[in-house]
Design a protein around this motif. Structure first.
Motif, PDB file in Angstrom:
ATOM      1  N   ARG A 524     -29.315 -31.209 -83.248  1.00 62.57           N
ATOM      2  CA  ARG A 524     -28.328 -31.725 -82.294  1.00 62.57           C
ATOM      3  C   ARG A 524     -28.973 -32.667 -81.282  1.00 62.57           C
ATOM      4  O   ARG A 524     -28.443 -33.749 -80.989  1.00 62.57           O
ATOM      5  CB  ARG A 524     -27.653 -30.563 -81.559  1.00 62.57           C
ATOM      6  CG  ARG A 524     -26.835 -29.644 -82.438  1.00 62.57           C
ATOM      7  CD  ARG A 524     -25.954 -28.724 -81.613  1.00 62.57           C
ATOM      8  NE  ARG A 524     -26.693 -27.922 -80.642  1.00 62.57           N
ATOM      9  CZ  ARG A 524     -27.176 -26.701 -80.872  1.00 62.57           C
ATOM     10  NH1 ARG A 524     -27.014 -26.157 -82.070  1.00 62.57           N
ATOM     11  NH2 ARG A 524     -27.801 -26.028 -79.932  1.00 62.57           N
ATOM     12  N   ALA A 581     -24.611 -35.310 -85.777  1.00 58.44           N
ATOM     13  CA  ALA A 581     -25.485 -34.577 -84.856  1.00 58.44           C
ATOM     14  C   ALA A 581     -25.018 -34.761 -83.416  1.00 58.44           C
ATOM     15  O   ALA A 581     -25.034 -33.814 -82.615  1.00 58.44           O
ATOM     16  CB  ALA A 581     -26.928 -35.048 -85.021  1.00 58.44           C
ATOM     17  N   ARG A 584     -22.068 -32.520 -82.823  1.00 57.54           N
ATOM     18  CA  ARG A 584     -22.433 -31.116 -82.637  1.00 57.54           C
ATOM     19  C   ARG A 584     -23.044 -30.900 -81.255  1.00 57.54           C
ATOM     20  O   ARG A 584     -22.807 -29.878 -80.619  1.00 57.54           O
ATOM     21  CB  ARG A 584     -23.434 -30.658 -83.710  1.00 57.54           C
ATOM     22  CG  ARG A 584     -22.965 -30.699 -85.150  1.00 57.54           C
ATOM     23  CD  ARG A 584     -21.595 -30.179 -85.430  1.00 57.54           C
ATOM     24  NE  ARG A 584     -21.251 -28.967 -84.715  1.00 57.54           N
ATOM     25  CZ  ARG A 584     -20.019 -28.618 -84.389  1.00 57.54           C
ATOM     26  NH1 ARG A 584     -19.000 -29.401 -84.708  1.00 57.54           N
ATOM     27  NH2 ARG A 584     -19.775 -27.495 -83.751  1.00 57.54           N
ATOM     28  N   ALA A 585     -23.841 -31.879 -80.789  1.00 60.58           N
ATOM     29  CA  ALA A 585     -24.440 -31.747 -79.457  1.00 60.58           C
ATOM     30  C   ALA A 585     -23.360 -31.724 -78.385  1.00 60.58           C
ATOM     31  O   ALA A 585     -23.404 -30.919 -77.440  1.00 60.58           O
ATOM     32  CB  ALA A 585     -25.419 -32.889 -79.214  1.00 60.58           C
TER      33      ALA A 585
END
Length: 709
Positions: A524, A581, A584-585
């Protein structure tokens, strides 16, 4: 019209033979007939005709052969259709003697009595006119095809003789068996049949002498002893076993039908010529335990490659094609080896009640059944080595293709698997896929938009197919319109809402969920970087860990194909995975946690975090360029400033003009410092230098070029 491959290659209509031209031209027809009803690619034709060193004009030669064949076959009402994937012979499989032979054999195996099975197989064997595929010229692949077909004929002959022996025709069969054993002295199945026939007509001494002769031959030629079935047969003869009155089945019972379990192909297939060539080479190598390990990121087309290749070379595996989805990276429960073995054994004709209960026994039975068969085994979506290893055949004639998102290096190290890594499609291959799905006319009307759409899809096959399907499903939508939609947001658009399996985000989810928590966190945070390439040191700084710990996590991400190693200690993201990514972060990490990680990175780089400027994802380059000149993120390429994609607004005069200062300032689309300001040149970087791109970028920033998102 009929085409004959089981002897001299020929074509006939009624009693009249059709002239087919030169040996290579006849070979083209043979290759098309081998795959009657399926498309044969230009690459396969070239490989079969000339091997690894085709002439410079090979494509033109093939086109000429096809053109002349079209002319002669047209008189018989047969066409050769050319499409994006290759050539298709417009002929039913039953009109080719090889496919008729296989159909008759399958029907014979399905009969209930030995007499009927033997009669059906004799009818099939009567179609053979001699050595297969004679009268044609080609490369090593054609030689391998001849050997495979000859082996198929011999296997059916042995099966037929076994049925006739069980039916009590021993005395009649002895001369034929003696001749076959003389030609194939190491084929223990034939030797056993001859021993049974001799014993049943009162020639026990001759049967035992035949065993001893075979034992010596095996020992001298191969350093081996006879197999357990032949040894047991000898003991029964020595004991005068009354059961010799009926011939035993010396090998596992033949299945009622040859398994053909490959799934249908998922639409058009383009590209992957190198990977297909590797699989072709593995198939004809003839080595023990031939295993191909197809690996790559989610959505890259691993299953599509395995299934496409399996259908393309189906004729090389006359004893069947087995397929099992192991669900190693799937929302469903991973398939345990014992369940997979049960499915495989039942497909091979083993009654459910006779399937062993333990993995060890079931695996041994599975290997025994495949020991003398030519079978393709596709183990799809493997989750680990332990899930795969019990399912590998042990015989030299089988080929196994394993697909996985993980590298499964244990299969390479211990089982001799050949890695077949899959990356993204080449730009021209991606456009060719659009052409196959959308049609040439539509693509010709918007060629530039098609190239841009392919780029926005990251050349990922799943994304390309979803984008094309969305255009097909909305008749009023053009290619340019779909590209504009992706410019605004990609992952939400790259999904088909009526099919949960057709979503790029979903494909990435499956890989992400399999990671352990520390690997997820690093993945992430790497998505927060404003450049796609990064180093081990930067990864360590983001998570506040040492180099060794960062190395372990990076190795896990690389093994899962979520990042790719592009040099010692250097890694890169595919842009769609990078976008995932970041998603998701944003969903899982607090703003404070994200800011803390980036502050640690800037501290490692030895600079203060840049002050935010308006622009929301747009980059501002400072030093030698007007402070508010915007440059879009694509101007970052492998960690270096890219010039080729900078917008016109960034093309200004000055020490660091991004696009048009002078030719010397543009080298391969990356930033050249040859004519930069003295402060920048003092960093010690110059045009054509071999400095790491990311190190060059950091030095440029320290010299005064600042980037703000």
């Amino acid at each position: 019209m009929r085409i004959g491959l089981l002897g001299t290659v020929r074509a006939s209509r009624g009693r009249h033979e059709i002239p087919l031209g030169t040996p290579r031209q006849r070979a083209v027809l043979a290759l098309l007939a081998l795959d009657a009803g399926r498309t044969v690619s230009m690459e396969r034709l070239i490989a079969a005709l000339w091997g690894e060193q085709p002439p410079a004009g090979a494509r033109g030669l093939v086109q000429g052969y096809v053109s002349r064949l079209r002319q002669v076959l047209a008189r018989a009402g047969v066409t050769i259709v050319h499409g994006p994937q290759g050539y298709l012979l417009g002929l039913a499989a039953e009109q080719v003697d090889l496919h008729e032979f296989r159909l008759l054999v399958a029907r014979a195996r399905a009969t209930e009595t030995d007499e009927a099975q033997a009669a059906g197989m004799r009818s099939a064997l009567a179609l053979w006119r001699g050595e297969p595929l004679t009268g044609i010229t080609g490369g090593e692949l054609l030689d391998r095809l001849r050997d495979t077909l000859s082996e198929e004929r011999l296997a059916v002959t042995e099966e037929c003789l076994n049925a006739e022996t069980r039916a009590g025709r021993d005395a009649v069969l002895i001369p034929e068996l003696i001749a076959l054993v003389a030609t194939h002295p190491l084929r223990e199945g034939l030797v056993g049949l001859l021993m049974v026939a001799l014993c049943r007509v009162g020639r026990r001494a001759d049967a035992l002498d035949r065993y001893e002769h075979t034992r010596r031959h095996l020992s001298e030629e191969l350093g081996l002893d006879p197999g357990p079935e032949l040894r047991q047969l000898r003991q029964r003869i020595l004991r005068g076993d009354a059961r010799m009155a009926r011939a035993p089945r010396l090998s596992a019972a033949a299945p009622a039908a040859v398994p053909a379990q490959l799934p249908p192909e998922a639409g058009p297939f383009t590209g992957r010529h190198q990977e297909l060539s590797v699989l072709d080479e593995i198939a004809v190598r003839g080595e023990a335990a031939a295993v191909a390990m197809v690996t790559g990121a989610g959505g890259v087309g691993k299953t599509a490659l395995a299934v496409h290749w399996g259908h393309r070379v189906r004729s090389l595996f006359p004893d069947g094609q087995l397929y099992v989805n192991l669900h190693g990276c799937s929302p469903e429960r991973p398939l345990p080896p014992i369940e997979a073995l049960g499915r495989l054994l039942r497909a091979l004709g083993v009654p459910p009640e006779r399937v062993p209960d333990t993995v060890e026994e079931a695996s041994a039975a599975y290997r025994s059944l495949l020991a003398d068969r030519r079978v393709l085994v596709v183990l799809d979506d493997a989750g680990g080595v332990d899930q795969v290893r019990p399912l590998l055949p042990g015989g030299r004639r089988c080929v196994t293709v394993v697909t996985s998102r993980d590298r499964l290096t244990g299969l390479v190290a211990r089982d001799g698997a050949v890695p077949v890594p899959l990356g993204m499609l080449m730009p021209e291959e991606a456009v060719a896929l659009f052409d196959a799905i959308l049609g040439s006319r539509r693509l010709a009307a918007e060629p530039a938009a098609a190239r841009e759409l392919a780029r926005l899809c990251g050349y990922l096959p799943l994304a390309l197919r979803i984008a094309a399907a969305a255009i097909v499903a909305a008749p009023g939508r053009d290619i340019a319109g779909q590209a504009r939609r992706l410019t605004r947001a990609r992952l939400p658009i790259l999904a088909l809402h009526d099919d949960p399996h057709a979503a790029v985000r979903g494909a990435f989810d499956l890989s992400y969920r399999r990671l352990d928590p520390p690997s997820r966190r690093l993945f992430r945070l790497l998505g927060l970087l404003p450049w796609p390439a990064f180093t081990r040191s930067e990864a360590a700084a983001l998570i506040g860990a040492g180099a060794e710990a960062a190395d372990r996590l990076l190795s896990r991400l690389s093994a899962a194909h979520l990042i790719e190693e592009c040099g010692p200690g250097r890694y890169t993201f595919h842009d769609l995975i990078r976008e995932y990514a970041r998603e998701r972060a944003a969903a899982e990490d607090s703003p404070a946690a994200r800011d803390h990680a980036l502050a640690a990175l800037h501290a490692m780089l030895g600079e203060e975090p840049p002050a935010p400027r308006p622009g929301d994802g747009r980059l501002t380059v400072v030093a030698g360029i007007a402070p508010d000149t915007p440059v879009r993120p694509p101007a970052l390429t492998d960690g270096a400033l890219s010039l080729a994609e900078a917008p016109p607004a960034a093309r200004v005069d000055g020490a660091l003009s991004l696009a048009e200062a002078s030719p010397a300032a543009r080298v391969d689309g990356a930033l050249s410092l040859a004519e930069a300001s003295p402060a920048v040149r003092a960093a010690g970087h110059h045009a054509g230098g071999s400095v790491d791109p990311l190190a060059r970028w950091v030095a440029i920033r320290r010299a005064g070029v600042r980037m703000v998102f």
